[in-house]
Design a protein around this motif. Structure first.
Motif, short mmCIF file in Angstrom:
data_model
loop_
_atom_site.label_atom_id
_atom_site.label_comp_id
_atom_site.label_asym_id
_atom_site.label_seq_id
_atom_site.Cartn_x
_atom_site.Cartn_y
_atom_site.Cartn_z
N ALA A 1 0.83 -1.19 0.00
CA ALA A 1 0.00 0.00 0.00
C ALA A 1 0.87 1.25 0.00
N VAL A 2 1.94 1.21 0.81
CA VAL A 2 2.83 2.36 0.86
C VAL A 2 3.46 2.60 -0.50
N ALA A 3 3.92 1.51 -1.09
CA ALA A 3 4.56 1.64 -2.39
C ALA A 3 3.57 2.20 -3.40
N ALA A 4 2.34 1.70 -3.36
CA ALA A 4 1.35 2.16 -4.31
C ALA A 4 1.06 3.65 -4.12
N ALA A 5 0.94 4.04 -2.86
CA ALA A 5 0.66 5.44 -2.58
C ALA A 5 1.78 6.32 -3.11
N LYS A 6 3.01 5.88 -2.84
CA LYS A 6 4.16 6.64 -3.33
C LYS A 6 4.15 6.73 -4.84
N LYS A 7 3.87 5.59 -5.43
CA LYS A 7 3.90 5.55 -6.89
C LYS A 7 2.85 6.49 -7.46
N ALA A 8 1.64 6.40 -6.90
CA ALA A 8 0.57 7.25 -7.41
C ALA A 8 0.98 8.70 -7.28
N PHE A 9 1.51 9.03 -6.13
CA PHE A 9 1.83 10.44 -5.90
C PHE A 9 2.93 10.91 -6.84
N LEU B 1 14.96 1.84 10.04
CA LEU B 1 13.70 2.31 10.61
C LEU B 1 12.54 1.85 9.74
N GLY B 2 11.37 1.82 10.35
CA GLY B 2 10.19 1.46 9.58
C GLY B 2 8.98 1.36 10.47
N GLY B 3 7.85 1.81 9.96
CA GLY B 3 6.60 1.65 10.68
C GLY B 3 6.49 2.40 11.98
N ILE B 4 7.23 3.47 12.11
CA ILE B 4 7.23 4.20 13.37
C ILE B 4 5.87 4.82 13.66
N MET B 5 5.15 5.14 12.60
CA MET B 5 3.87 5.83 12.79
C MET B 5 2.94 5.05 13.69
N LEU C 1 9.02 11.25 -0.11
CA LEU C 1 8.13 10.10 0.05
C LEU C 1 8.91 8.84 0.37
N ARG C 2 10.07 8.75 -0.23
CA ARG C 2 10.89 7.58 0.07
C ARG C 2 11.19 7.55 1.57
N MET C 3 11.56 8.70 2.09
CA MET C 3 11.91 8.77 3.50
C MET C 3 10.69 8.52 4.37
N VAL C 4 9.63 9.25 4.10
CA VAL C 4 8.44 9.10 4.91
C VAL C 4 7.91 7.66 4.80
N GLY C 5 7.86 7.20 3.57
CA GLY C 5 7.32 5.86 3.36
C GLY C 5 8.13 4.80 4.09
N LYS C 6 9.43 4.99 4.06
CA LYS C 6 10.27 3.95 4.65
C LYS C 6 10.22 3.97 6.17
N ILE C 7 10.37 5.14 6.74
CA ILE C 7 10.54 5.11 8.19
C ILE C 7 9.22 5.18 8.94
N MET C 8 8.24 5.88 8.39
CA MET C 8 7.00 6.04 9.13
C MET C 8 6.02 4.93 8.80
#
Lengths: 105, 639, 476, 496, 187
Positions: free
Chosen positions: B170-178, D366-370, D433-440
Motif C-alpha cells: 500500500a505504501v509503495a502504491a501510494a508513493k507511486k501514485a503520488f 527504521l520502519g513503521g514508526i507511525m 516520500l521515500r523517506m516518509v514511506g520507509k521510516i514512518m
C-alpha cells in the motif's frame, strides 16, 4: 682621513670584515667562537661609523661617539652571552652548537 | 442570481476534515461516521439545489451563464494573481453533483465497510479532505486554483491509498501514485507558467473567451519545434490531465492504487479524481479547440483512444477484480478523452463534448457501483482474486443484481445509462475520425467481454472453498448499491444536451440508431463470448490465451510498462543520476574542501624541517633573507 | 631645558625609580623580607601605570634624542599595563623563585629595565638611542630566558636568543652605519629630510629592517622565536611575544612612516612580501604544534604578519590601527599565556593534549583561554576582531585588496589551530584531565584584567577613537 | 530602550542570567524558556508594531536608530527593520523557542548548551536588524562561531570534524566577505562625501563598475556559502548530521537564511551592476544546486543527510529566485526562506525525536514508526507533504511565487533554467516520500521499537509552534506577500 | 705612506679575521681575534682618533678577549681542537656571505660619495668627545650615556643571576638531573 685612501676602500674593508664575521657565525661549531664572530660584525660597524664620520661628515662627531657606545654595548653583550653559555655548559657539559638542537620543528 | 452559497459545498467537508483530523483521538468511531455522512449529506443537498436552480434559471437568451465568485488569495504580479472562489457553469455544476453524490454514497457505504477499523475516524477525515479538494478543483475559477486543488487531491489520494500504511504494498502504491501524478503535474505547472507568461492571466474566463489572448492571439506567439508555444502550453497542461486520469503513459499508478480501501477506489479512482483530466480539458475546451486548429485536441483524442484500447486489452487478462475495474476505468476515461478530442465547438457539432460529460456522469454512477459491489464481494470473501470467487449469486443477491445492472450499463446494453452516453461518443467519433471510431467500437466489445468475464467469474461458476460462508453485506453498504444501481439505469435518460454543451447553448441530441445498433450488438457479442467462456468452468480461456502466446503474456504484464518505468527510475535516475550526484558530492566536492585542509596540514608537515633547531641555520636564513630581499629589490630597482 | 621639562620623561623616570628602589630593597632586606618584594614591586608598577593615565604634553629633550607625544605616551602606558598584568600572572611562579632560589627581585629588575628599554626605544629621536633602547630591551630578557638555570631548554633558548639577537643587532647596526654614510646624521628628523633613494640607502634600510624584523619575528627572521619561547619561562615568553614585539612594531612603524618615508616605494614591496611570508610561515607551523608555548610562538609570528598590514597605509589610519591592534594583542596574548602559566604552575603541563577536558574541571580558565584564542583569531565581539578588521581596513584603504585577501585566508587557517585548543578543552573529555585548582590571587587578578581587556577593548569604541585623535601627533 | 535593540539585549541578559543563576538543568531550561518566550512575544509584537508603523511611515526602514560607534571609520550601530527583517526575526524567535522546547532534556552541560544557543541567537537577531555593514558583519560572525561548540560538544557521530569543517568553511567565507565589505566601504565615496558603512547611504552612491565587478562575487560568495551555494555547501550535510537537534533546527532554519538575506540586502542591493553582470554565472550555479541537492538527497542513508541535501536544494532555490531580478521571484525567495526555515526545523526536530528514541537515523533500519508514535508520525507526514510543496502549506506558496516570478523573466535562458528548476519538485517528492514511506510507514522494522515512549508535551509544543505559521502562511499568504512586496520596492528601484 | 699602512692594516685585519673564524684551535682563534681588534685600533690611530683606539685596545684587548679566554679555559682545556666543519656547510655559508658581500660592495660602489677635502678634516680630540658626551644641548650625548649605564647594570645583574650557583633543594639532589633528563625527551 687617510691620505690616498678613498671612502670606498674603507667601506670595502669594513664590509669584508662584516661578512667574514657572518661567515664565522655560520660555520663555527663552538658557541664561544660564534660569539667571537659576532665581535667581528660589531667591529665592522664601529669602523664604519668612525671612518664615515671622519671622511664625510667631520664637522659633527656623531659617528665617532656612536662607536664608543658600540664598544660598550659589545662588551655588555659579550659578558652576558658568555654567562649564558657557561650556564648551558653547566647543564650539558658542552658548548657545541650541535648540542643546542633539542628544540626544533 | 446569486450562487455564492455554493462556497459552502466545499467548505463543509473542509470543516469536517479539520474537526475529524484534529480530534481523531477524541471522537468515537460511531459518531465520526455519522458526522461525515451528515456533512456530505448537506453538501449533496446543496449541490442538487444548485443544479436545479442553475439549470432552470441559469440561462440568459438561451445561453448558460457563468457565475464567478472569487477572492484574491495571492498576488504574483500586477496581472497574475491566484484567486480562490467558485465558478458556476454547466460542467462545474454537473461535476459538483457527481462528486457530492458519489462521495455521499461512499460515506454511507464506508460506515459499514470500514466498521471496526483502527483508523475509522482518520479514514473519514481523509474522505472529507478528498471531497473538499475535489470540490475545490471542480469549482476552480482559474488554472492556478485548479492546480492547487489538483495537488491536494493528489495528496489525499496518497493518504487514502496509503491508508493501510503498515502494508508495504500500500505504501509503495501510494508513493507511486503520488510521484507519477506529480511528474505529470510538473507538465501541468510548466504549462500554466507558459500560458500565463504569454497571456498574463490564469483566469478560465479569460483563457476560454473567444477573443482572449489565448485563443485570438496564439498565431502571433513564438513557436517551438513548429508548434505555437500556446499549443505546447496546452499539451503540457494536458500532461497533468493524463497523469491524473491515468492515461498512457502515466497510467501505471492506477492499478496499484487499488491497494487502498475499496470505497476509496470507488470514490477516487473510479468516479471523481480520475476524471479530473477530462474535466480539465473540458474546462479549457475552447482553448484546445481553437488554438492552432485544435492540434492539442487531437493529441487528447489519440491519447484517449490509445489508452482506452490498451486498457481494455489489459483488463481482459487481469485476474484481480479491482485491477480489472481499474483498467476498465482507464479505458472508459479514454473514451471520455477521445470524445472530447473529436468534438467540435458549436451546436450539435459539439456532440463529443456533451457526450464526454454525459459519459463522465453515467460512468461515475456505474463505476462507483461496480467498485462498491466489488468491495462488497471482497468484504465477503476476503480476497481480490477471481480464482477465489464463484457462485456468489446465492449468497449475495443484492450485490449480484446491482453488479449485473452496472455491468450491463458499462457494456452499453440498450436501455441502460451507459448505452446512451457511449452511443453519443461513438456518434461523435464516427463523425470526425473513422480510425478512432473503429477502435472505440472494438473497445466497446472488449468492455462487454471483460465485464462479463468478471461477472460470471464472481457470481456464477462453482463455489470455492470459503473460509466462512459469504454473506450479504449490511444495510449500510447495500443501500448505496441500490441507489447507484438505480442511477446506472436512469441516468441515461437525462437530456444532457440540454444542459451541458461546449458553447453553453442547449441543443437536441438524437439517438443515432444504426450506430447504436452496431455498438450494442458488438457489446452483446462480447457478453455472449464471455458467457461461453466463463459461465461454466472450462479450459477455453486457457486455450485461447495459449493461442496468443507471448502477446497474451505481454498484455497480461500490462505491456511491461511498470518494468520500463522501474528501469528508468531505479536504474537511470536513482542508479546513475542520483548515485553519481551523491558520489560526486562526497568524493569530489567534499573531498576537495577537505583536501584544502589536508594539503595545508601536509604542507605544514613538509616544511617543518625549516625549523631545524640549528642556530646557524637560523642565522643563514636571517642573512639569506637580507640578501634575497636586497637582490630582489635591486633587481626591481635596476629595471 | 629646565627641570619641569623632565616631566616629559615621567614614565621613564618612574621606572628608573622603581629599579633603584628594588635594588636597594634587594641589598638591604633579609631573606624573609624578600617575600614582600613581590607586592611591593607590583604596587609600584601599578602606581606607575596609573600615573600613565595622566595627560602629558608632547615634546623633545636632549636635543631631540628623546621625544614623546601623546601617542607614544599612551603606548608606554599600555606596555606598562601589559607588564603589570604579566607580573601579576607570574607572581605565583616568582614566589617559588623567592623560596627556592632567591631570585625574585632580580626578575623584577630585569623585566623593568627591559621595559625601560622599550620606552627609550620608542621614544628615541636618533639611531643611537634607538640602538641602546633596543639592546636594553633585549639583553635583560636574554638573561630572563635562561632564568630557570637548571633547565636545559631554557639554557638552550637563551643561547639561541642572545646569539641570534647579537647577529640581528649587528646587522641593524651595520645598516645604520650605511644609512649614516649616505646622510651624515643619526637623528631621525634630519635623516628624514636628507634621505634619498639610492642603492646604498636601500641596502642600509634592509639591514636595519632585518634587525627590527628579528624582534617582531617576521619571516624569514623569525626562526629563533619558537625555540626561545619554548625554552623560556612562560612569563618571559609572554613578555617577548607581547611587550618587546609590540614596542618593536611601533618603533618600526614610526621609522617607516617618518624617517624612511622617502624609501616608501621600496619598503612597501618588502613589507608586502614579508607579510605574506610571515603569515603563512606562522600559520603553517602553528598547525602542527603540541607544546602550547611553541604554539603561541607561531601564532604570534602569524599575528606579527597581520600587524604589518597596518603599515601598508602610511597615514593616521595605519598608525592608529597598529597601536590599537598591538594594545588589543597584548591583552589577548596575555590572556592565553596567563592561562598556560596558571595551568603549568598548577600541574606542570604545557601540551595541548593535556588540556583535554579542561573545561569540565576548570571552566573559568578554559573560558578565558577560549576568549583569548578567539580574540587572536579575530572573532567578534572580542577585541581581536576589531583590531584585525581595522588592519584589513588600513591595508584596503590603499587598495591592497589582494593582500587583504591573503590575510583573511590566513585568518581562517589560524582559526583552525586556535580551534584545536578549544577542541581539546571543550570538546574532548579525558580521564587524566587536569584536576580542579584554584589560582592564587595575583594570578586571578592578572587573568581578569586580561579578560576585561579582551572583552572591552573592542566594543568600547572610544579607545580607538582616542588613539586616532592622538595619533596624528608624530606624522606632522 | 528601543524595540529593536531589545532583540539583542534580551538574549545577552538571558545569557548572563544563565551564567549566574542557573544551577541545574531545570533552572537552565526554565530561564531559557522564559527568555525565549519573551523574545517570541516581542517578535509577535514587532510584527504588529511594524504594520502599524508602516501605515504612517514610508521610509525604507522603520524603528531606525543610529548611534555612532567607531567615529573614525564612520561605523554606526544603526538599526532598522523592513518587512523582510521583521519576518526573519519572527522566524528566528519561533525556531528558537521551539528549539528550546525540543532540547528540554539535554543532559550534558545543559547550562552551557543554552548559553551557546542563545548567544548565537543574539547574533542572528542583530544581523537582521542591522543597517550598517560593519555591525551586520559583527553580528554575522557572532552568530556563526557558537556553532563550533554546539556541534562539537553536544553533537553526535564525527562531530569534531564536522564542527571544524563547518566553522572553517563559514568563517572562511566570512573572511572573503570581509574583503567584499571593505571593497564596498572604500568605494562608498565614489560620488564624493565620506566613506560610510551605512547600507542606505551606500545605496545612494554609484560605485564604479570595475569595483562592483570585483567585489560583487566576493560579497556574494561570502554570504552564499552559508546559504549553501554549490559547490560550497559541503559543510552543511556533515554539520547538520552531527549537530544536536535544536542546533540543526536553528542552523538550517535560521542561520542558513543569513546567506540569502545578506546576498539580497548587501551584495545585490549595494552592487547592482555587479549583480547583473555576474548573475548568469551564479544563476547557473544555484540552479544546478537545486537539482543536484535534490538528487543527492535521494541516495542518502542517514535521515539528517537527506534533510541537509534537501536544504541545499531548497536554499539554492532561494538564491536562484534572488538572481531572477524581479519582484515576484524575490518575494518568493523570502517566503521560501521562511517556509524552509520552519519546515526544516520541524524535520530536524522530528528526526531528533526519532533518533532520541530509536538511536538510529539510518533509513534502512527504521520502519513503521507511525504505528508506535502516531503524533510524531502524523506530523512527519504533514511536514513531508508541506516540504514537497503541497498547497495549504507555506512551501507551496513560496515555490509557486518563485516559479511564476522567475518565469516572468523576459530572457529565454532564464525561463528555460526556471523550467529545469521547476522539475526539482518531482525529485523532491521522490526523496521525501521515500523517506516518509520507509521510516514512518510499512511494517515495524524492529520489535524493540514497540515500546518507544510517546511524544512528550514539550516536544508537541515545539512542533506545533512551528506548524502553526507553516499553515498560516500556506492558507493566507496574501498579507505576508503584500507586506514583503512593499519592502522589496527599494530593491526594485535600485536594481532595475 | 699612510696608504701603505692602511693596506698593511687592512691585510692584517682581513687575514686574522679569516684565521679567527677558521682556526680549529679555539685559543688561537681568540688570539687571532685580538690581532684583528688591534688592527682596527690601528685604523683608528690612522685617522687620529686616539681616544677610541685606546678604548678599543683596553675594552676589547683588555676586557673582552680576556673574558673569552677565561670562558675558554673554564669550559675546555686550552688545546681544545674543534671539529672540522662540514664542507657543505662551509660552501653554503661561503656562498651566502660572498653574495651578501657582493651586493653590499655593489651598493657601495654605485653610491656617489662626495669627494672629501683634507682641509675640512681635523683630528678628534678627547676633550671634544667628553664635552659632547656630557652635553644635553643639541648634539649632546648625555642621555645615551645615562641609559647605557642602566643597561650595564641590568646586564650585570642578569649575568650574575644566571651565573650564580644553583641552590640545592633540601634533599641535596640538584634539580638539574631530573629537570634536564625530562626535558631532553621533550622534543
Amino acid at each position: 682621513m687617510i691620505a690616498g685612501i678613498s671612502i670606498y676602500e674603507i667601506l670595502t674593508l669594513s664590509s669584508i670584515l662584516f661578512f667574514i664575521g657572518i661567515y664565522g657565525f655560520f660555520t663555527r661549531d663552538n658557541l664561544i667562537t660564534v660569539l667571537m664572530a659576532v665581535e667581528l660584525i660589531l667591529n665592522a660597524s664601529a669602523v664604519n661609523f668612525v671612518l664615515i664620520n671622519t671622511y664625510l661628515y667631520p664637522d659633527l662627531l656623531q659617528g665617532a661617539v656612536f662607536s664608543i657606545f658600540i664598544i660598550a654595548l659589545a662588551a655588555a653583550e659579550t659578558a652576558l652571552a658568555i654567562a649564558i653559555i657557561i650556564n648551558l655548559y653547566r647543564i650539558i657539559y658542552s658548548v657545541e652548537v650541535k648540542d643546542t638542537e633539542i628544540m626544533k620543528y | 442570481m446569486d450562487f455564492s452559497y455554493t462556497i459552502l459545498i466545499p467548505l463543509i467537508p473542509l470543516a469536517l476534515f479539520v474537526i475529524l483530523g484534529l480530534f481523531s483521538k477524541k471522537i468515537p468511531a460511531s459518531i465520526s461516521g455519522w458526522l461525515g455522512s451528515l456533512g456530505l449529506g448537506t453538501s449533496i443537498a446543496l449541490s442538487l439545489y444548485t443544479a436545479y436552480h442553475y439549470f432552470m434559471d441559469g440561462k440568459l437568451e438561451g445561453v448558460y451563464q457563468t457565475f464567478v465568485y472569487k477572492q484574491t488569495w495571492l498576488i504574483f504580479t500586477d496581472k497574475l494573481h491566484i484567486d480562490l472562489g467558485v465558478l458556476i457553469d454547466p460542467i462545474s455544476v454537473m461535476m459538483m453533483v457527481v462528486v457530492t453524490t458519489i462521495s455521499f454514497m461512499v460515506h454511507l457505504y464506508s460506515r459499514g465497510y470500514m466498521h471496526g477499523d483502527d483508523g475509522y475516524t482518520r479514514f473519514f477525515a481523509y474522505l472529507a479532505l478528498f471531497s473538499f479538494s475535489m470540490l475545490g478543483l471542480v469549482l476552480a475559477t482559474n488554472l492556478f486554483q485548479m492546480y492547487i486543488f489538483w495537488e491536494l487531491v493528489g495528496a489525499s489520494s496518497f493518504l487514502l491509498i496509503g491508508y493501510y500504511y503498515t502494508k508495504p504494498s500500500a505504501v509503495a502504491a501510494a508513493k507511486k501514485a503520488f510521484i507519477v501524478t506529480r511528474f505529470a503535474d510538473l507538465g501541468f505547472l510548466i504549462g500554466i507558467l507558459l500560458i500565463s507568461y504569454y497571456t498574463g492571466t490564469f483566469d478560465f474566463k479569460d483563457l476560454t473567451s473567444l477573443d482572449g489572448m489565448l485563443i485570438a492571439g496564439w498565431g502571433a506567439s513564438a513557436s517551438f519545434m513548429g508548434l505555437s508555444v500556446f499549443t505546447w502550453g496546452l499539451i503540457l497542461i494536458y500532461m497533468g490531465g493524463v497523469g491524473k486520469s491515468a492515461m498512457l503513459p502515466f497510467h501505471i499508478w492506477l492499478p496499484d492504487a487499488m491497494e487502498g480501501p475499496t470505497p476509496v477506489s470507488a470514490l477516487i479512482h473510479a468516479a471523481t479524481m480520475v476524471v479530473a483530466g477530462v474535466y480539465l480539458v473540458a474546462r479549457l475546451f475552447p482553448a484546445y479547440y481553437f488554438v492552432e486548429d485544435g492540434f492539442a485536441l487531437q493529441v487528447v483524442a489519440y491519447v484517449g483512444a490509445i489508452s482506452s484500447l490498451v486498457a481494455a486489452l489489459i483488463a481482459v487478462t487481469q485476474t484481480d477484480i479491482k485491477r480489472v475495474l481499474a483498467f476498465s476505468t482507464m479505458s472508459q476515461i479514454g473514451y471520455m478523452m477521445l470524445a472530447l478530442g473529436v468534438s467540435k465547438y458549436e451546436g450539435h457539432e459539439g456532440l463529443g463534448y456533451m457526450a464526454s460529460m454525459f459519459h463522465l456522469f453515467t460512468h461515475a454512477m456505474f463505476k462507483a457501483l461496480l467498485f462498491l459491489g466489488a468491495g462488497s464481494v471482497i468484504h465477503a470473501v476476503h480476497s481480490n482474486y477471481m480464482q477465489d470467487m464463484g457462485g456468489l449469486r446465492k449468497y449475495m443477491p443484492v450485490t449480484h443484481i446491482t453488479f449485473l445492472i452496472a455491468a450491463l450499463s458499462i457494456a452499453g446494453f440498450p436501455g441502460f445509462a451507459g448505452f446512451f452516453s457511449k452511443d453519443e461518443i461513438l456518434v461523435a467519433a464516427f463523425e470526425s475520425n473513422k480510425l478512432i471510431y473503429y477502435s472505440s467500437v472494438l473497445v466497446a466489445g472488449l468492455t462487454a467481454f471483460y465485464m462479463f468475464r468478471l461477472y460470471f467469474n464472481i457470481f456464477w461458476g462453482e463455489d470455492r472453498k470459503y473460509k466462512h460462508t459469504p454473506h450479504e453485506s449490511p444495510l449500510s453498504m447495500t443501500i448505496p448499491l441500490v441507489f447507484l444501481a438505480f442511477m446506472s439505469i436512469f441516468a441515461g435518460y437525462i437530456p444532457f444536451s440540454q444542459f451541458v454543451t461546449a458553447d453553453l447553448m442547449p441543443f437536441e441530441a438524437h439517438l443515432n440508431l444504426p450506430l447504436a445498433a452496431i455498438a450494442s450488438s458488438v457489446g452483446i457479442i462480447g457478453i455472449i463470448i464471455a458467457f461461453i467462456f466463463y459461465k461454466k468452468p472450462s479450459d477455453l480461456p486457457e486455450r485461447f490465451a495459449n493461442a496468443f502466446g507471448f502477446i497474451y503474456k505481454w498484455i497480461y504484464n500490462k505491456l511491461y510498462f511498470d518494468e520500463l518505468y522501474i528501469f528508468v527510475t531505479k536504474k537511470i535516475l536513482f542508479g546513475v543520476v542520483a548515485f553519481s550526484a551523491s558520489w560526486f558530492d562526497k568524493n569530489v566536492v567534499d573531498s576537495s574542501m577537505i583536501g584544502i585542509g589536508n594539503v595545508t596540514v601536509s604542507v605544514s608537515n613538509k616544511i617543518k624541517g625549516m625549523q631545524s633547531g640549528k642556530l646557524q641555520d637560523y642565522a643563514m636564513s636571517f642573512v639569506g633573507g637580507i640578501v634575497v630581499i636586497a637582490m630582489v629589490v635591486f633587481y626591481i630597482w635596476i629595471n | 631645558m629646565n627641570l619641569e621639562s623632565f616631566l616629559l620623561m615621567r614614565s621613564e623616570i618612574g621606572l628608573l625609580a622603581i629599579l633603584l628602589l628594588l635594588i636597594i630593597l634587594e641589598i638591604f632586606s633579609n631573606k624573609k623580607q624578600k617575600a614582600a618584594v613581590i607586592p611591593f614591586a607590583l604596587i609600584l608598577l601599578a602606581i606607575n601605570t596609573v600615573l600613565g593615565f595622566l595627560p602629558l604634553e608632547s615634546g623633545e629633550l636632549f636635543g631631540g634624542m628623546f621625544r614623546t607625544n601623546a601617542l607614544l605616551y599612551f603606548f608606554k602606558t599600555t606596555l606598562s599595563l601589559g607588564v603589570l598584568i604579566l607580573l601579576l600572572q607570574s607572581a605565583d611562579w616568582l614566589k617559588e623563585k623567592v623560596v627556592d632560589e632567591n631570585k625574585a627581585t632580580e626578575f623584577f629588575i630585569l623585566i623593568i629595565s627591559s621595559l625601560l628599554g622599550t620606552y627609550f626605544m620608542i621614544s628615541a629621536g636618533d639611531f643611537l638611542m634607538f640602538y641602546i633602547g633596543l639592546e636594553l630591551t633585549t639583553l635583560p630578557v636574554a638573561a630572563l630566558v635562561a632564568y630557570d638555570t637548571y633547565k636545559r631548554i631554557s639554557a638552550e633558548g637563551a643561547v639561541k636568543y642572545i646569539l641570534s639577537s647579537a647577529l640581528a643587532s649587528g646587522a641593524a647596526l651595520f645598516g645604520i652605519s650605511l644609512l649614516y654614510a649616505t646622510t651624515g646624521t643619526i637623528y631621525f628628523e634630519s635623516m628624514a629630510e636628507i634621505l634619498a633613494s639610492s642603492n646604498l640607502a636601500i641596502l642600509g634600510f634592509i639591514f636595519f629592517f632585518s634587525g627590527l624584523a628579528f624582534k617582531i619575528s617576521l619571516a624569514p627572521f623569525h626562526f629563533w622565536t619558537a625555540d626561545v619561547y619554548e625554552g623560556a619561562p612562560i612569563n618571559v615568553a609572554s613578555y617577548l611575544s607581547v611587550i618587546s614585539k609590540g614596542a618593536a612594531v611601533v618603533i618600526l612603524m614610526i621609522l617607516l612612516f617618518t624617517v624612511f618615508k622617502p624609501l616608501m616605494p621600496v619598503w612597501n614591496k618588502i613589507i608586502y612580501i614579508v607579510i605574506i611570508a610571515t603569515m603563512f610561515i606562522g600559520n603553517l607551523f602553528a598547525i602542527r604544534q603540541q607544546n602550547l608555548k611553541r604554539f603561541l610562538a607561531y601564532s604570534s609570528i602569524a599575528q606579527a604578519g597581520f600587524i604589518l598590514l597596518g603599515l601598508m597605509s602610511v597615514d593616521q589610519l595605519g598608525t592608529t590601527t597598529i597601536v590599537y591592534f598591538v594594545a588589543v594583542y597584548i591583552f589577548s596574548n596575555l590572556g592565553a599565556f596567563g592561562v598556560v602559566q596558571a595551568v603549568s604552575s598548577a600541574s606542570d603541563k604545557e601540551n595541548i593534549n593535556d588540556y583535554e577536558g579542561l573545561y569540565r574541571t576548570n571552566p573559568k580558565l578554559s573560558l578565558l583561554m577560549m576568549l583569548a584564542l578567539f580574540s587572536l583569531a579575530g572573532i567578534p565581539p572580542l577585541a581581536g576582531f576589531f583590531g584585525k578588521f581595522f588592519l584589513y581596513t588600513a591595508a584596503a584603504s590603499q587598495g591592497y585588496y589582494i593582500l587583504v585577501f591573503i590575510a583573511v585566508v590566513n585568518a581562517t587557517i589560524s582559526l583552525y589551530y586556535y580551534l584545536l585548543v578549544v577542541r581539546a578543552m571543550f570538546l574532548r573529555q579525558s580521564d587524566q584531565a587536569i584536576p580542579y585548582f584554584k589560582s592564587p590571587f595575583y594570578m586571578r587578578l592578572g587573568l581578569i584584567l586580561a579578560a576585561i581587556g579582551i572583552l572591552v577593548a573592542g566594543v568600547y569604541s572610544p579607545l580607538y577613537d582616542y588613539i586616532f585623535s592622538i595619533s596624528n601627533t608624530f606624522l606632522n | 530602550m528601543d524595540i529593536l535593540s531589545l532583540f539583542v539585549i534580551v538574549p545577552i541578559l538571558i545569557v548572563l542570567a544563565l551564567t549566574f543563576f542557573a544551577k541545574d538543568l531545570k533552572q537552565a531550561r526554565l530561564i531559557s524558556v522564559v527568555g525565549m518566550g519573551i523574545q517570541f512575544a516581542m517578535s509577535i509584537n514587532l510584527i504588529f508594531a511594524y504594520i502599524k508603523e508602516r501605515a504612517v511611515n514610508t521610509n525604507i526602514m522603520v524603528f531606525t536608530k543610529d548611534v555612532v560607534w567607531y567615529e573614525t571609520f564612520n561605523i554606526h550601530y544603526s538599526i532598522g527593520v523592513d518587512a523582510i527583517s521583521v519576518v526573519m526575526i519572527a522566524l528566528t524567535a519561533v525556531v528558537l523557542l521551539a528549539g528550546v522546547f525540543i532540547s528540554w532534556k539535554i543532559d550534558d552541560l545543559p547550562k552551557e548548551f543554552f548559553i551557546s544557543l542563545i548567544a548565537l541567537s543574539s547574533g542572528v537577531f542583530g544581523f537582521f536588524i542591522s543597517t550598517d555593514l560593519f555591525t551586520m558583519f559583527v553580528f554575522y560572525e557572532i552568530a556563526v562561531i557558537p556553532m563550533y561548540l554546539l556541534i562539537g560538544i553536544w553533537g553526535s557521530g564525527p562531530k569534531e570534524n564536522s564542527a571544524m569543517k563547518l566553522t572553517l568553511m563559514l568563517m572562511g567565507a566570512s573572511a572573503v566577505l570581509s574583503v567584499g565589505i571593505l571593497g564596498i566601504y572604500f568605494n562608498s565615496n565614489a560620488d564624493g562625501g565620506p566613506l560610510t558603512f551605512n547600507i542606505f547611504e551606500i545605496a545612494q552612491v554609484n560605485i564604479p563598475v570595475a569595483a562592483q565587478n570585483i567585489f560583487y562575487p566576493l560579497t556574494f560568495i561570502g554570504f552564499a556559502v552559508i546559504g549553501a551555494l554549490f559547490p560550497f555547501h559541503t559543510w552543511s550535510p556533515s554539520g547538520h548530521a552531527s549537530a544536536p537537534t535544536a542546533v540543526s533546527m536553528l542552523h538550517a532554519g535560521v542561520l542558513m537564511k543569513l546567506g540569502g538575506y545578506g546576498v539580497f540586502r548587501i551584495a545585490m542591493y549595494l552592487l547592482p551592476v555587479g549583480a547583473l553582470n555576474w548573475s548568469d554565472f551564479f544563476l547557473v550555479l544555484s540552479a544546478f544546486g537545486v537539482i543536484y541537492g535534490a538528487f543527492a538527497a535521494i541516495m542518502q542513508k542517514d535521515l539528517k543527510y537527506v534533510n541537509a541535501y534537501a536544504s541545499v536544494s531548497h536554499l539554492s532555490l532561494v538564491l536562484f529566485a534572488l538572481l531572477m531580478f524581479n519582484r515576484t521571484a524575490w518575494t518568493g525567495a523570502i517566503i521560501q526562506s521562511l517556509s524552509h526555515g520552519l519546515l526544516t526545523a520541524m524535520f530536524f526536530a522530528l528526526i531528533g525525536m526519532v533518533y532520541g528514541r530509536t538511536h538510529t537515523r539510518e533509513i534502512e533500519k527504521l520502519g513503521g514508526i507511525m504505528k508506535i508514535l502516531p503524533f510524531i508520525g502524523a506530523i512527519y507526514v504533514i511536514t513531508g507533504l508541506a516540504y514537497l510543496g503541497l498547497p495549504g502549506f507555506s512551501g507551496f506558496v513560496a515555490e509557486m511565487t518563485i516559479f511564476v516570478g522567475a518565469f516572468q523573466h523576459p530572457d529565454l535562458f532564464h525561463r528555460i533554467l526556471t523550467i529545469v528548476v521547476v522539475s526539482s519538485i518531482v525529485v523532491t517528492s521522490v526523496y521525501i516520500l521515500r523517506m516518509v514511506g520507509k521510516i514512518m510507514m510499512g511494517p515495524l522494522s524492529n520489535e524493540e521499537y514497540k515500546d518507544l515512549p510517546k511524544a512528550t508535551w514539550f516536544e508537541k509544543t515545539g512542533l506545533i509552534l512551528l506548524l502553526i505559521p507553516v499553515i498560516m502562511i500556506g492558507v493566507l499568504p496574501l498579507g505576508l506577500s503584500e507586506m514583503l512586496k512593499e519592502s522589496i520596492q527599494p530593491f526594485l528601484e535600485r536594481l532595475l | 705612506m699612510e696608504r701603505i699602512i692602511f693596506y698593511i692594516l687592512a691585510a692584517v685585519i682581513i687575514l686574522f679575521a679569516v684565521a679567527s673564524v677558521t682556526s680549529r684551535k679555539i685559543l688561537r682563534a681568540v688570539i687571532y681575534l685580538l690581532f684583528v681588534l688591534i688592527g682596527i685600533a690601528g685604523l683608528y690611530f690612522l685617522v687620529d682618533y686616539n681616544f677610541l683606539a685606546a678604548i678599543q685596545l683596553t675594552v676589547y684587548g683588555g676586557g673582552i678577549i680576556v673574558l673569552f679566554i677565561f670562558a675558554v679555559m673554564l669550559i675546555h682545556h686550552v688545546e681544545l681542537v674543534l671539529e672540522k666543519t662540514a664542507l657543505k656547510k662551509k660552501l653554503i655559508a661561503g656562498a651566502l656571505s660572498a653574495s651578501g658581500l657582493a651586493v653590499t660592495l655593489w651598493a657601495i660602489s654605485t653610491y656617489p660619495f662626495p669627494e672629501t677635502s683634507a682641509t675640512a678634516y681635523s683630528s678628534i680630540e678627547v676633550a671634544d668627545i667628553g664635552r659632547i658626551l656630557l652635553s644635553y644641548e643639541d648634539g649632546g650625548f648625555i642621555l645615551p650615556f645615562e641609559v647605557i649605564s642602566v643597561l650595564l647594570v641590568a646586564v650585570m645583574i642578569g649575568s650574575i643571576v644566571i651565573a650564580k650557583g644553583r641552590k640545592l633543594v633540601a634533599d641535596g639532589s640538584p634539580k638539574t638531573e631530573d629537570g634536564s633528563e625530562k626535558l631532553t625527551e621533550n622534543k
